[in-house]
Design a protein around this motif. Structure first.
Motif, PDB file in Angstrom:
ATOM      1  N   GLU A 145       0.869  -1.174   0.000  1.00 14.91           N
ATOM      2  CA  GLU A 145       0.000   0.000   0.000  1.00 14.91           C
ATOM      3  C   GLU A 145       0.906   1.224   0.000  1.00 14.91           C
ATOM      4  OE1 GLU A 145      -2.566  -0.313   3.348  1.00 14.91           O
ATOM      5  OE2 GLU A 145      -3.649  -2.050   2.582  1.00 14.91           O
ATOM      6  N   ARG A 146       1.236   1.707  -1.179  1.00 15.15           N
ATOM      7  CA  ARG A 146       2.252   2.749  -1.306  1.00 15.15           C
ATOM      8  C   ARG A 146       1.677   4.148  -1.220  1.00 15.15           C
ATOM      9  NH1 ARG A 146       6.900   0.007  -0.299  1.00 15.15           N
ATOM     10  NH2 ARG A 146       6.946  -1.929  -1.494  1.00 15.15           N
ATOM     11  N   GLY A 147       0.431   4.330  -1.626  1.00 18.46           N
ATOM     12  CA  GLY A 147      -0.165   5.653  -1.615  1.00 18.46           C
ATOM     13  C   GLY A 147      -0.432   6.138  -0.203  1.00 18.46           C
ATOM     14  N   VAL A 148      -0.365   7.438  -0.016  1.00 20.53           N
ATOM     15  CA  VAL A 148      -0.586   8.019   1.301  1.00 20.53           C
ATOM     16  C   VAL A 148      -1.971   7.650   1.847  1.00 20.53           C
ATOM     17  CG1 VAL A 148      -0.872  10.211   2.553  1.00 20.53           C
ATOM     18  CG2 VAL A 148       0.996   9.940   0.909  1.00 20.53           C
ATOM     19  N   LEU A 149      -2.957   7.578   0.980  1.00 28.40           N
ATOM     20  CA  LEU A 149      -4.336   7.331   1.411  1.00 28.40           C
ATOM     21  C   LEU A 149      -4.741   5.867   1.313  1.00 28.40           C
ATOM     22  CD1 LEU A 149      -6.094  10.421  -0.238  1.00 28.40           C
ATOM     23  CD2 LEU A 149      -4.989  10.250   2.009  1.00 28.40           C
ATOM     24  N   ASP A 150      -3.811   5.000   0.899  1.00 24.21           N
ATOM     25  CA  ASP A 150      -4.132   3.580   0.788  1.00 24.21           C
ATOM     26  C   ASP A 150      -4.486   3.005   2.156  1.00 24.21           C
ATOM     27  OD1 ASP A 150      -3.599   3.687  -1.863  1.00 24.21           O
ATOM     28  OD2 ASP A 150      -1.724   2.567  -1.818  1.00 24.21           O
ATOM     29  N   GLY A 151      -5.461   2.115   2.175  1.00 24.01           N
ATOM     30  CA  GLY A 151      -5.787   1.401   3.402  1.00 24.01           C
ATOM     31  C   GLY A 151      -6.798   2.075   4.290  1.00 24.01           C
ATOM     32  N   VAL A 152      -7.281   3.270   3.928  1.00 28.30           N
ATOM     33  CA  VAL A 152      -8.346   3.902   4.710  1.00 28.30           C
ATOM     34  C   VAL A 152      -9.660   3.240   4.290  1.00 28.30           C
ATOM     35  CG1 VAL A 152      -9.527   6.034   5.312  1.00 28.30           C
ATOM     36  CG2 VAL A 152      -7.076   6.074   4.845  1.00 28.30           C
ATOM     37  N   ALA A 153     -10.270   2.514   5.200  1.00 27.57           N
ATOM     38  CA  ALA A 153     -11.389   1.637   4.861  1.00 27.57           C
ATOM     39  C   ALA A 153     -12.555   2.383   4.220  1.00 27.57           C
ATOM     40  CB  ALA A 153     -11.879   0.907   6.109  1.00 27.57           C
ATOM     41  N   LEU A 154     -13.058   1.820   3.119  1.00 30.65           N
ATOM     42  CA  LEU A 154     -14.193   2.423   2.420  1.00 30.65           C
ATOM     43  C   LEU A 154     -15.475   2.322   3.237  1.00 30.65           C
ATOM     44  CD1 LEU A 154     -13.543   1.024  -1.175  1.00 30.65           C
ATOM     45  CD2 LEU A 154     -13.302   3.399  -0.436  1.00 30.65           C
ATOM     46  N   GLY A 155     -15.563   1.314   4.104  1.00 32.62           N
ATOM     47  CA  GLY A 155     -16.794   1.087   4.843  1.00 32.62           C
ATOM     48  C   GLY A 155     -16.964   1.929   6.088  1.00 32.62           C
ATOM     49  N   LEU A 156     -16.008   2.787   6.388  1.00 29.29           N
ATOM     50  CA  LEU A 156     -16.135   3.655   7.556  1.00 29.29           C
ATOM     51  C   LEU A 156     -17.284   4.647   7.368  1.00 29.29           C
ATOM     52  CD1 LEU A 156     -12.391   4.596   8.224  1.00 29.29           C
ATOM     53  CD2 LEU A 156     -13.847   3.233   9.729  1.00 29.29           C
ATOM     54  N   PRO A 157     -17.897   5.111   8.472  1.00 30.98           N
ATOM     55  CA  PRO A 157     -18.837   6.230   8.325  1.00 30.98           C
ATOM     56  C   PRO A 157     -18.143   7.383   7.607  1.00 30.98           C
ATOM     57  CG  PRO A 157     -18.937   5.337  10.548  1.00 30.98           C
ATOM     58  CD  PRO A 157     -17.784   4.663   9.865  1.00 30.98           C
ATOM     59  N   ALA A 158     -18.865   8.076   6.751  1.00 34.70           N
ATOM     60  CA  ALA A 158     -18.248   9.065   5.864  1.00 34.70           C
ATOM     61  C   ALA A 158     -17.495  10.151   6.632  1.00 34.70           C
ATOM     62  CB  ALA A 158     -19.308   9.694   4.964  1.00 34.70           C
ATOM     63  N   LEU A 159     -18.055  10.625   7.749  1.00 31.83           N
ATOM     64  CA  LEU A 159     -17.367  11.662   8.512  1.00 31.83           C
ATOM     65  C   LEU A 159     -16.057  11.141   9.083  1.00 31.83           C
ATOM     66  CD1 LEU A 159     -20.318  13.336  10.473  1.00 31.83           C
ATOM     67  CD2 LEU A 159     -19.107  14.245   8.496  1.00 31.83           C
ATOM     68  N   THR A 160     -16.091   9.933   9.615  1.00 34.84           N
ATOM     69  CA  THR A 160     -14.884   9.331  10.186  1.00 34.84           C
ATOM     70  C   THR A 160     -13.833   9.101   9.110  1.00 34.84           C
ATOM     71  OG1 THR A 160     -16.180   8.252  11.917  1.00 34.84           O
ATOM     72  CG2 THR A 160     -13.989   7.354  11.476  1.00 34.84           C
ATOM     73  N   ARG A 161     -14.265   8.633   7.941  1.00 35.68           N
ATOM     74  CA  ARG A 161     -13.304   8.390   6.858  1.00 35.68           C
ATOM     75  C   ARG A 161     -12.697   9.707   6.377  1.00 35.68           C
ATOM     76  NH1 ARG A 161     -12.861   7.032   1.076  1.00 35.68           N
ATOM     77  NH2 ARG A 161     -11.156   5.502   0.984  1.00 35.68           N
ATOM     78  N   ALA A 162     -13.492  10.771   6.346  1.00 37.07           N
ATOM     79  CA  ALA A 162     -12.969  12.077   5.940  1.00 37.07           C
ATOM     80  C   ALA A 162     -11.863  12.526   6.891  1.00 37.07           C
ATOM     81  CB  ALA A 162     -14.095  13.106   5.903  1.00 37.07           C
ATOM     82  N   VAL A 163     -12.068  12.323   8.193  1.00 33.91           N
ATOM     83  CA  VAL A 163     -11.040  12.694   9.173  1.00 33.91           C
ATOM     84  C   VAL A 163      -9.762  11.910   8.918  1.00 33.91           C
ATOM     85  CG1 VAL A 163     -10.406  12.642  11.614  1.00 33.91           C
ATOM     86  CG2 VAL A 163     -12.694  13.363  10.952  1.00 33.91           C
ATOM     87  N   LYS A 164      -9.894  10.611   8.704  1.00 34.62           N
ATOM     88  CA  LYS A 164      -8.710   9.777   8.496  1.00 34.62           C
ATOM     89  C   LYS A 164      -7.972  10.165   7.211  1.00 34.62           C
ATOM     90  CE  LYS A 164     -10.046   5.705  11.172  1.00 34.62           C
ATOM     91  NZ  LYS A 164      -8.809   5.674  11.982  1.00 34.62           N
ATOM     92  N   LEU A 165      -8.718  10.439   6.145  1.00 41.52           N
ATOM     93  CA  LEU A 165      -8.090  10.870   4.897  1.00 41.52           C
ATOM     94  C   LEU A 165      -7.334  12.180   5.095  1.00 41.52           C
ATOM     95  CD1 LEU A 165     -11.005  10.110   2.395  1.00 41.52           C
ATOM     96  CD2 LEU A 165      -8.831   8.874   2.546  1.00 41.52           C
ATOM     97  N   GLN A 166      -7.950  13.114   5.802  1.00 41.33           N
ATOM     98  CA  GLN A 166      -7.326  14.417   6.024  1.00 41.33           C
ATOM     99  C   GLN A 166      -6.092  14.298   6.908  1.00 41.33           C
ATOM    100  OE1 GLN A 166     -10.509  16.838   7.536  1.00 41.33           O
ATOM    101  NE2 GLN A 166     -11.691  16.703   5.635  1.00 41.33           N
TER     102      GLN A 166
END
Length: 277
Positions: A145-166
């Motif tokens: 998983e080489r990309g910075v955003l790789d591995g952030v689960a798609l199934g997370l609640p959208a708000l939680t996933r946005a925090v993790k991506l940021q």
């Protein structure tokens, strides 16, 4: 003659290992193609995943309400979900519950070298978080998983996933340096949404709305606020204040359908004045 698993399934006296083995045996019996529960036999990973998410939310809800008497049962429901997925994985030849337990045990030991290894425990919580993220980054590299955003689960609640991506993006410098700039961006996105309402179609309006939500999440991150928790709290406040409106209307022999916005808004303000939060 009882089967060996029957001795486990109906034994309520055992300790932690015994009770965990009992849960595994119960799940195995429920999934037995010949003698199991028809509903359980029909399930698969896709159909059970929504229940897993729901049970996790119910755990969080019990904690938020400090409903400790309910939390025990909710945690049991969540534990069942782990065993359920492991049972289906074992049937498909992917892995079993033993592999699940070995995996998490190894992960927790490797990610805490300051507890289980030679590293010093004399570090701040912030430094421990940074070290944790470095270890996770190394694990992701091992999974290609080489990309910075790789591995952030798609199934997370959208708000939680946005925090993790940021947070991931911020670690490599892709972030506003101050809260003021985030607020400026919120104003910009709000203006774009307002313009979209007048000139664009539903899909473009939804896109602009999503952009605004994403920046609002970023503001929460800059302020140290968990947007998921903040919205849950506001949902609760809204529920309690609306219950106040309904209660006051009942005293008048009415319901919300018999009222109008002006009356309900006045009762909403009354709830605020009374300190309903």
């Amino acid at each position: 003659m009882p089967k060996p698993t029957d001795l486990i399934i109906f034994d309520e006296t055992g300790d932690v290992p015994d009770q965990f083995a009992r849960l595994v045996a119960i799940m195995e019996c429920l999934r037995d193609p010949q003698t199991g529960c028809p509903w359980d036999i029909e399930q698969n990973f896709d159909t059970i995943a929504p229940y897993t998410i729901e049970e996790a939310h119910e755990v969080a809800d019990a904690i938020e309400r400090r409903a400790w008497g309910e939390l025990e049962g909710e945690l049991g429901d969540l534990a069942l979900q782990v065993v359920y997925h492991a049972q289906m994985a074992g049937e498909a030849g992917h892995f079993d519950i033993l592999g699940v337990l070995k995996s998490i045990n190894a992960k927790m030991v490797s990610r805490h070298p300051h507890v289980f290894g030679a590293e010093s425990r004399d570090k701040s919580a912030e430094q421990q978080t940074e070290d944790w993220e470095k270890i996770k980054a190394a694990e992701r590299a091992g999974k290609d998983e080489r990309g910075v955003l790789d591995g952030v689960a798609l199934g997370l609640p959208a708000l939680t996933r946005a925090v993790k991506l940021q947070k991931r993006a911020a670690r490599v410098g892709f972030d506003w340096p101050s809260t003021a700039e985030v607020i400026d961006k919120i104003i910009e996105e709000a203006q774009e949404l307002n313009e979209a309402r007048a000139t664009l179609g539903p899909s473009e309006i939804a896109e602009e709305y999503g952009d605004l939500l994403f920046v609002m999440v970023n503001l929460g991150r800059h302020l140290g606020i968990d947007p998921e928790a903040a919205l849950r709290a506001t949902n609760g406040k809204f529920t309690r204040r609306f219950a106040h409106i309904e209660g006051e209307l009942r005293k008048l022999g009415k319901g919300p359908a018999d009222s109008d916005l002006a009356e309900m808004d006045a009762l909403w303000n009354d709830a605020k004045a009374r300190g309903v939060k």
